[in-house]
Design a protein around this motif. Structure first.
Motif, PDB file in Angstrom:
ATOM      1  N   ALA A  77      40.479  40.263  37.131  1.00 42.18           N
ATOM      2  CA  ALA A  77      40.555  41.144  38.298  1.00 42.18           C
ATOM      3  C   ALA A  77      39.165  41.590  38.699  1.00 42.18           C
ATOM      4  N   GLY A  78      39.061  42.056  39.923  1.00 43.49           N
ATOM      5  CA  GLY A  78      37.779  42.593  40.402  1.00 43.49           C
ATOM      6  C   GLY A  78      36.720  41.529  40.571  1.00 43.49           C
ATOM      7  N   ILE A  79      37.160  40.274  40.827  1.00 39.78           N
ATOM      8  CA  ILE A  79      36.207  39.171  40.795  1.00 39.78           C
ATOM      9  C   ILE A  79      35.724  38.737  42.175  1.00 39.78           C
ATOM     10  N   ASP A  80      36.096  39.476  43.214  1.00 39.23           N
ATOM     11  CA  ASP A  80      35.669  39.062  44.556  1.00 39.23           C
ATOM     12  C   ASP A  80      34.154  39.072  44.716  1.00 39.23           C
ATOM     13  N   GLY A  81      33.488  39.885  43.915  1.00 43.82           N
ATOM     14  CA  GLY A  81      32.030  39.932  44.009  1.00 43.82           C
ATOM     15  C   GLY A  81      31.333  38.831  43.228  1.00 43.82           C
ATOM     16  N   VAL A  82      32.096  38.011  42.521  1.00 43.91           N
ATOM     17  CA  VAL A  82      31.464  36.964  41.700  1.00 43.91           C
ATOM     18  C   VAL A  82      32.089  35.594  41.972  1.00 43.91           C
ATOM     19  N   VAL A  83      32.707  35.454  43.146  1.00 47.31           N
ATOM     20  CA  VAL A  83      33.424  34.216  43.485  1.00 47.31           C
ATOM     21  C   VAL A  83      32.528  32.984  43.371  1.00 47.31           C
ATOM     22  N   ASP A  84      31.339  33.045  43.979  1.00 52.04           N
ATOM     23  CA  ASP A  84      30.488  31.847  44.028  1.00 52.04           C
ATOM     24  C   ASP A  84      30.138  31.323  42.645  1.00 52.04           C
ATOM     25  N   LYS A  85      29.757  32.236  41.755  1.00 50.86           N
ATOM     26  CA  LYS A  85      29.264  31.751  40.463  1.00 50.86           C
ATOM     27  C   LYS A  85      30.367  31.506  39.433  1.00 50.86           C
ATOM     28  N   THR A  86      31.612  31.756  39.812  1.00 51.82           N
ATOM     29  CA  THR A  86      32.714  31.485  38.873  1.00 51.82           C
ATOM     30  C   THR A  86      33.697  30.502  39.521  1.00 51.82           C
ATOM     31  N   ILE A  87      34.522  31.022  40.417  1.00 51.57           N
ATOM     32  CA  ILE A  87      35.545  30.209  41.068  1.00 51.57           C
ATOM     33  C   ILE A  87      34.920  29.036  41.822  1.00 51.57           C
ATOM     34  N   GLY A  88      33.852  29.342  42.562  1.00 49.99           N
ATOM     35  CA  GLY A  88      33.167  28.293  43.321  1.00 49.99           C
ATOM     36  C   GLY A  88      32.683  27.184  42.409  1.00 49.99           C
TER      37      GLY A  88
ATOM     38  N   TRP B 240      53.044  25.968  36.267  1.00 54.53           N
ATOM     39  CA  TRP B 240      51.917  25.361  36.997  1.00 54.53           C
ATOM     40  C   TRP B 240      51.253  24.233  36.188  1.00 54.53           C
ATOM     41  N   LYS B 241      51.832  23.918  35.037  1.00 54.46           N
ATOM     42  CA  LYS B 241      51.305  22.842  34.174  1.00 54.46           C
ATOM     43  C   LYS B 241      49.785  22.976  33.997  1.00 54.46           C
ATOM     44  N   VAL B 242      49.417  24.149  33.489  1.00 60.30           N
ATOM     45  CA  VAL B 242      48.005  24.517  33.404  1.00 60.30           C
ATOM     46  C   VAL B 242      47.311  23.783  32.252  1.00 60.30           C
ATOM     47  N   ASP B 243      46.134  23.202  32.551  1.00 65.07           N
ATOM     48  CA  ASP B 243      45.348  22.522  31.510  1.00 65.07           C
ATOM     49  C   ASP B 243      44.442  23.491  30.759  1.00 65.07           C
ATOM     50  N   GLY B 244      44.009  24.538  31.449  1.00 68.63           N
ATOM     51  CA  GLY B 244      43.104  25.488  30.798  1.00 68.63           C
ATOM     52  C   GLY B 244      43.068  26.800  31.560  1.00 68.63           C
ATOM     53  N   VAL B 245      42.820  27.888  30.830  1.00 67.91           N
ATOM     54  CA  VAL B 245      42.751  29.215  31.450  1.00 67.91           C
ATOM     55  C   VAL B 245      41.323  29.725  31.363  1.00 67.91           C
ATOM     56  N   ILE B 246      40.802  30.203  32.482  1.00 75.86           N
ATOM     57  CA  ILE B 246      39.484  30.850  32.468  1.00 75.86           C
ATOM     58  C   ILE B 246      39.678  32.314  32.850  1.00 75.86           C
ATOM     59  N   SER B 247      39.381  33.182  31.893  1.00 77.57           N
ATOM     60  CA  SER B 247      39.476  34.621  32.137  1.00 77.57           C
ATOM     61  C   SER B 247      38.102  35.108  32.578  1.00 77.57           C
ATOM     62  N   ILE B 248      38.062  35.738  33.736  1.00 79.22           N
ATOM     63  CA  ILE B 248      36.790  36.248  34.263  1.00 79.22           C
ATOM     64  C   ILE B 248      36.878  37.763  34.283  1.00 79.22           C
ATOM     65  N   THR B 249      36.002  38.419  33.530  1.00 79.88           N
ATOM     66  CA  THR B 249      35.996  39.883  33.610  1.00 79.88           C
ATOM     67  C   THR B 249      34.605  40.342  34.005  1.00 79.88           C
ATOM     68  N   VAL B 250      34.558  41.424  34.770  1.00 79.86           N
ATOM     69  CA  VAL B 250      33.254  41.937  35.175  1.00 79.86           C
ATOM     70  C   VAL B 250      32.771  42.953  34.145  1.00 79.86           C
ATOM     71  N   HIS B 251      31.473  43.078  34.091  1.00 77.99           N
ATOM     72  CA  HIS B 251      30.808  43.963  33.135  1.00 77.99           C
ATOM     73  C   HIS B 251      31.458  45.349  33.086  1.00 77.99           C
ATOM     74  N   ALA B 252      31.735  45.808  31.877  1.00 78.68           N
ATOM     75  CA  ALA B 252      32.226  47.171  31.642  1.00 78.68           C
ATOM     76  C   ALA B 252      33.617  47.442  32.206  1.00 78.68           C
ATOM     77  N   CYS B 253      34.347  46.391  32.544  1.00 80.07           N
ATOM     78  CA  CYS B 253      35.750  46.594  32.932  1.00 80.07           C
ATOM     79  C   CYS B 253      36.567  46.586  31.649  1.00 80.07           C
ATOM     80  N   THR B 254      36.618  47.729  30.996  1.00 76.43           N
ATOM     81  CA  THR B 254      37.236  47.832  29.674  1.00 76.43           C
ATOM     82  C   THR B 254      38.691  47.354  29.641  1.00 76.43           C
ATOM     83  N   PRO B 255      39.536  47.788  30.578  1.00 76.11           N
ATOM     84  CA  PRO B 255      40.946  47.379  30.443  1.00 76.11           C
ATOM     85  C   PRO B 255      41.136  45.859  30.434  1.00 76.11           C
ATOM     86  N   PHE B 256      40.529  45.171  31.401  1.00 78.15           N
ATOM     87  CA  PHE B 256      40.710  43.720  31.443  1.00 78.15           C
ATOM     88  C   PHE B 256      39.948  43.021  30.321  1.00 78.15           C
ATOM     89  N   ASP B 257      38.824  43.605  29.924  1.00 77.73           N
ATOM     90  CA  ASP B 257      38.040  42.978  28.860  1.00 77.73           C
ATOM     91  C   ASP B 257      38.823  43.011  27.541  1.00 77.73           C
TER      92      ASP B 257
END
Lengths: 397, 397
Positions: free
Chosen positions: A256-267, A333-350
């Motif tokens: 969650a909260g990853i809209d600010g890091v789209v390019d370097k992760t999802i992209g 979704w027949k997922v091959d792999g999961v990538i969890s992206i958490t932003v710095h200091a986001c304790t709950p998701f981390d």
């Protein structure tokens, strides 16, 4: 007669409109405010849009996805060791760099995570705010009643402040419209189920974000309907985002909260040839699938409260619903792999990312957890880790 | 006849007993558990001791103040960027290095901060846990009813699990005893009002900590009563911790979760000659002053809920009560300077420290905010900053 190629262009035009939604929204909001329309700024999935829209008001997502200037500015008042989304949100208002906040008549926040909760206190010195008290435990028996009361309190605050009456009828209309939006997003994620997928993860993201910025809902619903039809048609004609014989790695992005890091992760994930087939987290598929109860016997405020208590944000404790849904998403979704992206200091998701990893291990799906921030500097390292993970998945086929 | 000197020795003996309370408690708890007594482990001021004690059970504070081995161990499962108190608490249970947890029949937690809330989910895989849902907003109208229901749920869980009946009468007895303890702590802080103070900040801390480890409450109350009398007597005879003509700088320490960093913060402040005259925060004076309502017409569970909603922890939003009390403490204790101590990644207290600083500025009281961690390495830097602050205060006299 319109050709398939023409319709490919039409699809591209719609996608361009979605991609430009945020920019256009700043003009829309300015004009709306100047006409005397009421604009409510919000930060989070928990903001009850149905209530805001039922009051004839616009709900707009406030800026919180950029690093400079807001973050260095925010750090003059907030701890540096804080989630970038929170610092960016605060800094954009402090520095008056968020047009949406500028035109907002009221900002609505919720007591979600520690950082937001405490930041809202400081924000209330700068802007008119209403903070809704969100319970920590998503257990209907323990929390539904008090949560519903908080939503009623919010509704009444809007009515009193802006001299409107938010009737059950208006709430029902608003629920109906936003349920359609949810249903469309669920259909979009369904396109990711196909092999190869009929939509990319970046396209999904773009449509998801437009939810907050295409404020003319009628236009948004029509365009999305058309887009879904065109995407499927193009895919059936072998003209989807992937060649019919391509079988890209199928990635589920979690977090969650990853809209600010789209390019370097999802992209980067998609640039490296993998396909993000679905998202999991507060903006993920599970939140879109179940509509708010529209049956005539349902009380609309209870139905809204009930639905929002289901948002699978990691501030909920325990977030059992998220874990159950993750398992079914991996399978469906027949997922091959999961990538969890958490932003710095986001304790709950981390912290919760560990459980996500444990579930993936149980289900035999490889898992990668990356932590990042809005500040530049970690692009190379992220790319290397993502690349290594995808190579590992490729090798295991 | 007993001389003043004999009584100075008696005071020292009592202080030694307080200082050794934690060590003795591990033997006490072991023996209690072996006798079949019920032991409840807790982590926080919010654990409703009155209810636990009314059930004939012991409430013991779990270990969470040491760095090695618990923190490096905890970091194998929890994010490194997390409050040391939370990591230490978890690591001590994971590594079985907390005797109190070992002998606890149940651990009680509360949904206070994000880190604790999420850590408790992981802890519930290791130990029997009951998590009480604490509201975020300390507003009686909005939160008292649901908070009281959560406390009743906890009481009933204890009754059912351990086959006891927690009657109103037992609750009243337990409230009465713990009110005496609060009153004694408030009296101890009153000794800090004197000039020079009749107790040091380290002595106050030692007595405060003993609250959780001197499990024979009758003995604890008697010893504290005697200690208070002896401290005042010694002071009146000019034999207090400071010479009568000494006027040390009067420091208010603000913050929470600092038991793991006492030596390098509180210890250094007093070693450098300043006097900590009072504490402010969740364990501070304001929480001790008002007793739980003991009037016959008060419902004991409501009275307990009402009081615990007043704990001025920074997880409360907004924490208005804390700010009001800070102003009066600055005036009443004639504070020369405030030192806010926050531990790494404690977002609520870290963000709120800005407001504490703003209030100090308004009241004309110099303010220093230091952030620290349980890990070694910052002792020198902390000492330098504290020393510079005290010199600045000294220069301004």
């Amino acid at each position: 007669m319109e050709s398939l190629k023409d319709r490919a262009q039409e699809l591209q035009d719609i996608m361009d409109e979605f991609a430009g939604a945020k920019k256009n929204a700043s003009i829309f909001v300015k004009e709306a405010a100047e006409k005397g329309d009421i604009v409510i700024g919000s930060f989070c999935q928990y903001a009850p849009m149905e209530i805001i829209n039922a009051g004839g008001m616009y709900n707009v997502l406030l800026c919180g996805f950029n690093y400079d200037p807001p973050i260095p500015l925010a750090e003059t008042e907030l701890p540096a060791n804080l989630c970038p989304l929170i610092k960016s949100s605060y800094g954009n208002i402090l520095g008056k760099t968020c047009p949406f906040a500028f035109y907002s008549d009221l900002i609505v926040g919720e007591t979600t995570c520690d950082g937001k909760k405490k930041m809202y206190e400081m924000l209330s010195e700068l802007k008119q705010m209403h903070v809704i008290h969100l319970p920590n435990i998503p257990d209907r028996e323990r929390s539904l009643e008090s949560w519903k009361e908080e939503l009623i309190r919010f509704k009444e605050a809007l009515e009193e402040r802006f001299g409107v009456k938010i009737t059950d009828e208006k709430l029902r209309e608003s629920i109906h419209i936003l349920n359609q939006e949810r249903s469309q997003m669920a259909q979009l994620y369904e396109l990711g189920k196909l092999d190869p997928p009929a939509a990319t993860g970046l396209q999904m993201r773009s449509v998801l974000t437009a939810e907050y910025f295409m404020l003319d809902k009628k236009n948004k619903l029509e365009k999305t309907e058309r887009m879904l039809r065109l995407m499927r048609e193009q895919w059936e004609a072998g003209k989807g985002p992937y060649r019919p014989d391509q079988h890209p790695l199928r990635i589920l992005v979690s977090g969650a909260g990853i809209d600010g890091v789209v390019d370097k992760t999802i992209g980067v994930i998609e640039e490296l040839g993998a396909a993000i087939v679905c998202y999991e987290g507060c903006c993920g598929i599970m939140n879109m699938r179940r509509p708010i109860d529209e049956s005539p016997e349902a009380d609309p405020m209870t139905a809204i409260a009930d639905k929002y208590l289901e948002v699978p944000c990691a501030v909920m404790s325990p977030n059992t619903r998220r874990f159950e849904q993750l398992r079914s998403t991996l399978a469906e979704w027949k997922v091959d792999g999961v990538i969890s992206i958490t932003v710095h200091a986001c304790t709950p998701f981390d912290v919760e990312s560990k459980t996500i990893g444990d579930i993936c291990a149980e289900e035999g799906v490889p898992f990668l957890h990356v932590r990042t921030d809005y500040s530049p500097g970690d692009e190379g390292q992220l790319r290397t880790r993502i690349e290594a993970f995808l190579e590992m998945l490729e090798g295991g086929r």
